[in-house]
Each structure stands twice: as C-alpha cells, then as structure tokens.
Design an enzyme around this catalytic site. Structure first.
Site, PDB file in Angstrom:
ATOM      1  N   ASP A 151       0.682  -1.219   0.140  1.00 43.16           N
ATOM      2  CA  ASP A 151      -0.187  -0.020   0.060  1.00 43.16           C
ATOM      3  C   ASP A 151       0.864   1.457  -0.067  1.00 43.16           C
ATOM      4  O   ASP A 151       0.814   2.167  -0.725  1.00 43.16           O
ATOM      5  CB  ASP A 151      -1.053   0.057   1.151  1.00 43.16           C
ATOM      6  N   CYS A 215     -22.349   4.806  -7.130  1.00 44.45           N
ATOM      7  CA  CYS A 215     -21.327   5.939  -6.296  1.00 44.45           C
ATOM      8  C   CYS A 215     -22.345   6.941  -5.743  1.00 44.45           C
ATOM      9  O   CYS A 215     -22.737   7.603  -6.693  1.00 44.45           O
ATOM     10  CB  CYS A 215     -20.370   6.068  -7.214  1.00 44.45           C
ATOM     11  N   CYS A 260     -19.276   0.768  -3.741  1.00 48.48           N
ATOM     12  CA  CYS A 260     -18.931   0.289  -5.140  1.00 48.48           C
ATOM     13  C   CYS A 260     -18.610  -1.247  -5.224  1.00 48.48           C
ATOM     14  O   CYS A 260     -18.647  -2.181  -6.082  1.00 48.48           O
ATOM     15  CB  CYS A 260     -18.111   0.928  -5.836  1.00 48.48           C
TER      16      CYS A 260
END
Length: 395
Positions: A151, A215, A260
């Site tokens: 990440d 969204c 989502c």
C-alpha cells in the site's frame, strides 16, 4: 511414474529454466501454508501504460494526495531495486459480514468502518505474510534479493496484481479475483529471480455498470477512472473540512466506503473468515458516535490503534462522527455537539459541528449557533454559524 525432483536449497541464479518453473509452482503450492490466499508472478518491466494514465490523472486533478508523488518511481521498478527481474504479487482475503452487528437506535447512533479497516491493520498482516514468503524463498535461494511493499510502497499494488494475474481491474478501480471477489488485500515483492510471468486475466465486468451507478458522489469519471476528490473513501480520511456538497452524502461513514464493492455481482456471497487476525470487533467497527467526540489521544490509540483506520489520527473520525450525528438528526447528542462548537480548539471541527446543529434544529441549536456567531474566534466558523442560523430561522 517418475517422482518430481525437489528444488535444491542451493539453487543459484544460473539454474536451468525448468528449475525456476518448478520453484514457482512450489511457491504457489505453499502459499496457503504461509497465510497467502493467492499468489502471482509478473515481469519487472516498466508499467508504461499506467504511467500515461497517472500523468493524465494528475493533469486532471484526480489525485488524492496519499500516493507516491514521483510517477517514475511508481512505474519503474528499476528505480526502486537494482536489476529487478520479477515481481511476486500476493492477495489475502478479508471478511465482509459482521457477526451480531450492533444497531443504531434513537439516542444511540453508530458509525461504520469500511471492511478494509476491520480486524488487525492489513499493513501489519501483509508484511507478516510477505516476510514468511521471503524466508521461504531464501531457504531455497540464499542469494535471492527481495524487497516487499504494501500500500504505502511506491509501486501500484493494483497494477502489479493485474499484471500478475491475481485479478482483473474492475470499473470501480478494484482488483476483482475469480475466487474472492474484490475483498482482498494486495502486496508485492520485487526480486532478482527469473520467474516466468503468469498471464493477466481477461476483463470480467462486461456491460455491468452497477458500481458506477451506485457511487453516492459520482466519483467515477468513467469506467476505471476515479476522481479521488469526490470519493467518500478518500474524503473520510482527509483532515480538512468536508466540502458542503458531500457532507450529507457521508452518512455515518467513519472510515472508508464500500458502496461500489457491495453492489458488485462478483462479490455476491463472498465472506472470508479464515484469517483470525482480520476478524472484526463489532463494537470497534460500528462504534457509538457520541463517545468519539470526546475521546482522548491515549484512549483512541488503545481502542483503535491496531486497526487500519487509526493511521490519520482521531481528528478525521471525530469530524465524521459529527457528520453522522447530523445525518441521523440525533437530538440526544445536541448538547455534546453544542459543547464541541463552543470549546473545541480546531476551527474545522467547530465548522462541522455547525452543520450538525443545523441538521438537528430546535431552540438549543439556535442558541448554540447564536453564541458562535457572537463569540467564535474564527471568521470561517462565525460565517458558517450565521448562515446556518439564518436558514433555521427562515424555516
């Protein structure tokens, strides 16, 4: 039938290609014993297509500000590692369902942490898994060089995972695996080992646009292109005041947004509970909102410090808790929100308290806003309080 020849511990970098193929499959077979759910191999060539996309993304102002600033480092492994030959990508699946979830009730409103913040911080979990994988490889190839990242590393986890065949890139910018859906954490390891690459997967979204349609803020400019400035997941982690157009849409989100992924058909029925350290504590991932407003630094670290949501500190979560209380119009919390407006030293937190009080309404809210108009030390807060006060009075 002839028994397969085991890989020698002293395998060197000049070993025949067949030995590398056998080692690759041996690593793949050992993945589950190392706590890794899926593993893939990719060449360490530059990510030139990604580079073009990142340049265009930055020019359009879609960056979130959390990523590595140097686009060359994000797309050229050779700038991070001397003479890289391959990249190993890993995926670890995480839970999606909360056992016996506590519910919000009148006067006891709760927030929600995104699934990626459940259990132990995934950075810690994946570093552990990559460490085990490094040890496994080094036992077989003592001269191996490896560098792992999760990440916060320069490379794009998703681009590496896509190239290594972990999954395909969905329209919602998530990597979607056939086995685990998109509920996977990703990490990678650059090596000087000549592993043959896996084949990338074909796109599996087809004509589906459920994620784009669902969204809350229309953050997807087009399939696969996200404007981070409109994404609730990024907004929950920012330390600034939330723009007015998004405050109501934040709902009770304290950290991250799963919308989502929840609507994605590839995730239907997916729930992975085999990694104990990723199991969620219901009271931590759906906490009461009011106590968050007065939580101290030490208590915050003790309570939330082992999870992924703590990396930005308590301020964003306190701001989001105010938005949640306003969204719920939780009048029981009104005295505490009024106290935040009167006493909190952070102007943007006080400005958020103004919004929450306007949503709650009533004489107490009017009184608190009136005091802020007269006495708050910050012009921004006085201005917001005056605007809210005028709207409430007109109603």
């Amino acid at each position: 039938m002839k028994e397969a020849r085991p890989i020698a511990v002293t395998l060197n970098l000049d070993a025949p290609a067949g030995d590398w193929l056998r080692l690759r499959e041996e690593i793949r077979a050992a993945a589950s014993s190392l706590g890794i759910d899926k593993i893939g191999f990719a060449l360490a060539d530059p990510f030139l297509t990604l580079k073009d996309r990142l340049i265009q993304r930055r020019e359009n102002g879609y960056d979130c500000g959390f990523e590595e600033k140097d686009i060359d480092k994000r797309t050229h492994p050779e700038l991070l590692f001397d003479a890289p030959l391959s990249i190993i990508a890993i995926a670890v699946a995480y839970p999606t369902r909360l056992p016996d979830p506590p519910r919000s009730e009148p006067g006891a409103s709760r927030g929600i942490m995104a699934r990626s913040a459940w259990g132990l911080d995934y950075h810690t979990v994946l570093r552990d898994r990559l460490g085990k994988l490094e040890a496994y490889i080094r036992e077989r190839i003592p001269e191996a060089r490896m560098e792992s990242m999760v990440d916060t590393g320069a490379l794009s986890d998703r681009a590496v995972a896509e190239r290594a065949g972990i999954g395909f890139a969905g329209k919602n910018c998530s990597i979607i695996t056939p086995e685990f859906g998109s509920y996977v954490y990703l990490g990678e390891m650059i090596t000087n080992l000549p592993f043959a690459p896996d084949e990338p997967l074909e796109d599996g979204c087809g004509d589906c646009t459920l994620c784009l349609d669902a969204c809350p803020t229309s953050a997807f400019v087009k399939p696969g292109v996200l404007d981070a400035n409109r994404c609730l997941s990024f907004l929950t982690q920012s330390k600034d005041e939330i723009p007015d157009e998004f405050k109501d849409k934040m709902g009770n989100r304290l950290y991250g947004c799963d919308t989502c992924q929840i609507v994605c058909p590839k995730n239907k029925g997916m729930n992975w509970t085999h990694h104990e350290e990723l199991a969620p504590d219901p009271e931590l991932v759906k906490p009461l909102l009011e106590p968050l407003l007065t939580i101290g630094n030490r208590e915050f670290k003790e309570k939330f410090g082992s999870g992924a949501a703590a990396w930005r500190g308590k301020k964003p979560i306190q701001r989001n808790a105010l938005l949640g209380l306003g969204k719920f119009r939780d009048r029981k919390a009104l005295p505490l929100v009024a106290q935040v407006l009167a006493e909190d030293p952070r102007p943007d937190i006080r400005a958020t308290a103004v919004w929450a009080l306007e949503r709650m309404g009533g004489p107490e809210a009017l009184e608190a806003l009136d005091r802020a108009v007269l006495h708050d030390s910050e012009e921004l807060v006085r201005k917001r309080a005056a605007e809210s006060l005028a709207r409430l009075k007109s109603e």
